[in-house]
Design an enzyme around this catalytic site. Structure first.
Site, mmCIF file in Angstrom:
data_model
loop_
_atom_site.group_PDB
_atom_site.id
_atom_site.type_symbol
_atom_site.label_atom_id
_atom_site.label_comp_id
_atom_site.label_asym_id
_atom_site.label_seq_id
_atom_site.Cartn_x
_atom_site.Cartn_y
_atom_site.Cartn_z
ATOM 1 N N GLY A 154 0.819 -1.209 0.000
ATOM 2 C CA GLY A 154 0.000 0.000 0.000
ATOM 3 C C GLY A 154 0.850 1.255 0.000
ATOM 4 O O GLY A 154 2.027 1.207 -0.365
ATOM 5 N N ALA A 155 0.225 2.395 0.401
ATOM 6 C CA ALA A 155 0.889 3.703 0.307
ATOM 7 C C ALA A 155 1.413 3.865 -1.123
ATOM 8 O O ALA A 155 2.596 4.104 -1.367
ATOM 9 C CB ALA A 155 2.000 3.840 1.344
ATOM 10 N N HIS A 163 4.223 2.231 -8.229
ATOM 11 C CA HIS A 163 3.290 1.097 -8.219
ATOM 12 C C HIS A 163 2.403 1.129 -9.464
ATOM 13 O O HIS A 163 2.114 0.099 -10.058
ATOM 14 C CB HIS A 163 2.403 1.142 -6.966
ATOM 15 C CG HIS A 163 3.161 0.989 -5.681
ATOM 16 N ND1 HIS A 163 3.296 2.009 -4.775
ATOM 17 C CD2 HIS A 163 3.807 -0.071 -5.153
ATOM 18 C CE1 HIS A 163 3.994 1.590 -3.738
ATOM 19 N NE2 HIS A 163 4.323 0.331 -3.938
ATOM 20 N N GLN A 211 8.236 -9.059 7.864
ATOM 21 C CA GLN A 211 9.423 -8.531 7.198
ATOM 22 C C GLN A 211 9.968 -7.272 7.869
ATOM 23 O O GLN A 211 10.965 -6.718 7.429
ATOM 24 C CB GLN A 211 9.152 -8.273 5.716
ATOM 25 C CG GLN A 211 8.263 -7.080 5.410
ATOM 26 C CD GLN A 211 7.900 -7.036 3.934
ATOM 27 O OE1 GLN A 211 7.110 -7.841 3.449
ATOM 28 N NE2 GLN A 211 8.489 -6.116 3.193
ATOM 29 N N LYS A 251 13.749 -0.936 -7.671
ATOM 30 C CA LYS A 251 14.304 -0.163 -6.546
ATOM 31 C C LYS A 251 14.724 -1.103 -5.411
ATOM 32 O O LYS A 251 15.743 -0.905 -4.785
ATOM 33 C CB LYS A 251 13.313 0.878 -6.029
ATOM 34 C CG LYS A 251 14.000 1.809 -5.026
ATOM 35 C CD LYS A 251 13.118 2.914 -4.576
ATOM 36 C CE LYS A 251 12.146 2.455 -3.521
ATOM 37 N NZ LYS A 251 12.820 2.063 -2.251
ATOM 38 N N ARG A 298 8.126 5.372 1.613
ATOM 39 C CA ARG A 298 8.754 5.982 2.797
ATOM 40 C C ARG A 298 9.024 7.478 2.613
ATOM 41 O O ARG A 298 9.270 8.182 3.599
ATOM 42 C CB ARG A 298 10.067 5.283 3.124
ATOM 43 C CG ARG A 298 9.859 3.885 3.646
ATOM 44 C CD ARG A 298 11.160 3.147 3.809
ATOM 45 N NE ARG A 298 10.901 1.726 3.934
ATOM 46 C CZ ARG A 298 10.638 1.103 5.065
ATOM 47 N NH1 ARG A 298 10.633 1.781 6.190
ATOM 48 N NH2 ARG A 298 10.394 -0.189 5.097
HETATM 49 O O1 PAF Z 1 8.160 -4.449 -1.867
HETATM 50 C C1 PAF Z 1 7.197 -4.549 -1.084
HETATM 51 O O2 PAF Z 1 6.332 -3.679 -1.024
HETATM 52 C C2 PAF Z 1 7.094 -5.750 -0.156
HETATM 53 O O3 PAF Z 1 8.351 -6.148 0.287
HETATM 54 C C3 PAF Z 1 6.335 -6.938 -0.775
HETATM 55 C C4 PAF Z 1 7.074 -7.502 -1.991
HETATM 56 C C5 PAF Z 1 4.946 -6.489 -1.182
HETATM 57 C C6 PAF Z 1 6.196 -8.066 0.254
HETATM 58 O O4 PAF Z 1 5.522 -7.645 1.397
#
Ligand code: PAF
Length: 279
Positions: free
Chosen positions: A31-32, A37, A61, A149, A187
């Site tokens: 998201g965000a 994206h 993660q 990235k 971020r």
């Molecule tokens: O790159 C990300 O946004 C995350 O690491 C992913 C691949 C969606 C896994 O949570």
């Protein structure tokens, strides 16, 4: 655009499409969403009949609980972006849906797991590959799209796919930058106006290396790039390296194929990463 919250509902929706031989693409996100994206979705649309975008802030993660807590979750904005991008399906599961019970996960991702980001964020790639495997199992995509990235992330996901012998095709998509060179990232929202100015040194140092690659030796390029970053107030360099794009081991031979420059630094309170392919 269909919004789905459970794996069962997702399977019910996608099953007839698979039977109808439609190609399914997955764009996994936390998201965000930003233009980076959106570019993944546009590229996915060129390859596939149906584009599924997942939004899931994956707790396994995050190595710093504070980072997880402050991770932006602008849901309305994300939905608008996905609709405008022409996304077909949004998969937005709960933590309970993806992790119904506590489970340990450790797979061999190869020695590159412990380099660069892996050194600064121990266990990060175990968490990333764990959730990506779960998303692949839920969607069973033909193709999955990731931004360059997170260069090391793509390598680790490739290694996970090889480990399990999955048939999904991974597509690495170019970094999308702001007009002034800053790599787009969820971020960036945390950067103050001053951080935002200081953060430009990362792409400037990478561009310096790329532009001087033919005339300078690697040690001199590294020295200049590291100095540029270290001399910028408010920026704390974690690493700047020129490495083999497969092993991520540092390289000093310019004729070595597939070299990439990778950087990570803390800008104010925000840790940013960026990279550029060199040859
Ligand atoms: O790159 C990300 O946004 C995350 O690491 C992913 C691949 C969606 C896994 O949570």
């Amino acid at each position: 655009m269909k919004v789905i919250n459970t794996i069962a509902a997702l399977r019910t929706l996608l099953e007839p499409m698979k039977v109808g031989q439609q190609k399914i693409a997955l764009v996994p996100t936390m998201g965000a969403l930003h233009k980076g994206h959106v570019s993944l979705i546009s590229i996915a649309q060129q390859y596939a009949d149906v584009v599924v975008c997942s939004i899931f802030v994956n707790p396994t993660q995050f190595t710093d609980p504070k980072d997880l807590e402050k991770y932006p979750r602008p849901l309305e904005h994300d939905m608008r972006m996905l609709k405008d991008a022409g996304c077909d399906v949004v998969f937005m599961p709960s933590v309970q849906e993806m992790y119904p019970e506590a489970e340990s996960w450790h797979i061999d991702l190869g020695p590159a797991e412990f380099l660069l980001e892996g050194e600064f964020r121990r266990g990060h790639y175990q968490g990333v590959t764990q959730i990506v495997k779960k998303l692949f199992d839920a969607v069973l995509p033909d193709l999955a799209f990731f931004g360059q990235k997170d260069f090391q992330q793509i390598l680790m996901i490739e290694n996970m796919v090889a480990y399990f012998g999955l048939s999904v095709q991974l597509v690495s998509c170019p970094i999308i930058r702001e007009d002034d060179g800053l790599a787009m990232s969820s971020r960036n929202i945390h950067l103050t106006a001053e951080d935002r100015r200081n953060a430009l040194v990362l792409s400037r140092a990478l561009t310096y290396v790329r532009d001087h690659f033919s005339e300078e030796e690697i040690p001199a390029l590294l020295q200049e790039a590291r100095a540029m970053i270290s001399n910028t107030a408010g920026v704390e360099l974690d690493y700047f390296t020129i490495a083999d794009g497969r092993t991520l081991l540092p390289e000093t031979d310019k004729d070595h194929p597939g070299l990439v420059a990778l950087v990570a630094a803390k800008v104010g309170q925000t840790r940013l990463i960026d990279n550029m392919l060199l040859n």
